[in-house]
Motif scaffolding. Sequence first.
Motif, PDB file in Angstrom:
ATOM      1  N   UNK A 209     -42.759   2.181   2.685  1.00  0.00           N
ATOM      2  CA  UNK A 209     -42.205   1.093   3.490  1.00  0.00           C
ATOM      3  C   UNK A 209     -41.241   0.227   2.717  1.00  0.00           C
ATOM      4  N   UNK A 210     -40.322   0.919   1.972  1.00  0.00           N
ATOM      5  CA  UNK A 210     -39.312   0.223   1.159  1.00  0.00           C
ATOM      6  C   UNK A 210     -39.954  -0.688   0.115  1.00  0.00           C
ATOM      7  N   UNK A 211     -41.148  -0.287  -0.324  1.00  0.00           N
ATOM      8  CA  UNK A 211     -41.867  -1.014  -1.361  1.00  0.00           C
ATOM      9  C   UNK A 211     -42.855  -2.032  -0.840  1.00  0.00           C
ATOM     10  N   UNK A 212     -42.789  -2.354   0.448  1.00  0.00           N
ATOM     11  CA  UNK A 212     -43.644  -3.406   1.004  1.00  0.00           C
ATOM     12  C   UNK A 212     -45.112  -2.982   1.023  1.00  0.00           C
ATOM     13  N   UNK A 213     -45.387  -1.682   1.198  1.00  0.00           N
ATOM     14  CA  UNK A 213     -46.765  -1.207   1.281  1.00  0.00           C
ATOM     15  C   UNK A 213     -47.488  -1.202  -0.061  1.00  0.00           C
ATOM     16  N   UNK A 214     -46.792  -1.515  -1.136  1.00  0.00           N
ATOM     17  CA  UNK A 214     -47.476  -1.696  -2.418  1.00  0.00           C
ATOM     18  C   UNK A 214     -48.219  -3.029  -2.460  1.00  0.00           C
ATOM     19  N   UNK A 215     -47.982  -3.866  -1.447  1.00  0.00           N
ATOM     20  CA  UNK A 215     -48.594  -5.201  -1.320  1.00  0.00           C
ATOM     21  C   UNK A 215     -48.006  -6.222  -2.281  1.00  0.00           C
TER      22      UNK A 215
END
Length: 326
Positions: A209-215
């Motif tokens: 998610x463009x890095x967003x799912x790494x939290x």
Amino acid sequence: MERRHLGRTGLRVSRLGLGTLTWGRDTGEHDAADMLKVYLDAGGNLVDTADVYSDGGAEYLLSRLLDGMVAREELVIATKAGSVPDPYRRFDASRGHLLSALDASLERLGTDYVDLWQVHAFDPSTPTEETLQALDIAVASGRVRYVGVSNFSGWQLAKAATWQLAGASRTTVASTQMEYSLLQRGIEREVLPAALDLGVGVLPSSPLGRGVLTAKYRYATPPDSRGASELLSAFVEPYLDEGSRRIVDAVATAADGLAVSALHVALAWVRDRPGVVAPIVGARNALQLEEALSVEALTLPEEIRSALDDVSAPLHRYPDQDWSTL
């Protein structure tokens, strides 16, 4: 690393691919070399690039790194053509442009063939048959082993793949590369069903998610992240809304329960979706890539997969809804 067949072909690729979007621009030679070594040591064999990444710089950097690091036949090099840096025409999938772009890619890559050549996007100004003929010519000439498409809608993919299947001398469409993650499940509406029906393997881009799912954006925007970058903040911003936050919270909760990272949960979810062959993972450095590659041993429990499916479910109505049950 486990390997999977790319669609209905004999080509086998590792179930995580290495992306090179930032190579030659934000990622220098030292970091790129470290990442490539980590990836190869983990058993990866699919490296994805494109002729427009860093204006050709990514392909050129990849060619420099491969010399002496891995035998050419042990690597699956995937590149793309069709995007153009033209304010009046974003895509050119004409036969002339594609074949010229292929020759230029081969020169930058320092090889006489690419394993997977992909049309970067659908070009409404060029007849689809002409675009596909360029793929057939490339394979017949030995410059390309397998072909795929990228960013095609469901009907565009179905048209292209069916056209190729209709002719005995035509090259089968092996893959489609599309953005796919817990934050972007749009391909499940039509693209994924078409791919499954026609035997086309899915290569998810932006699986985190463009890095967003790494939290990492849960409470603030890290100063060294894409979200804080003047160049890439607009790329991340659509996934920072309230709906996305609920999904990220669910991923983080699942990660806590499994004693793994949010990255692992999000990546394992998309990696094991029906039709998916290999998510394409990008990283800033070798440490980030090592964390992503360590997901190999993780399989999400069914109850967690089901919960993530529910919390991230896109709203599909007519004609996707099963009206016979109403």
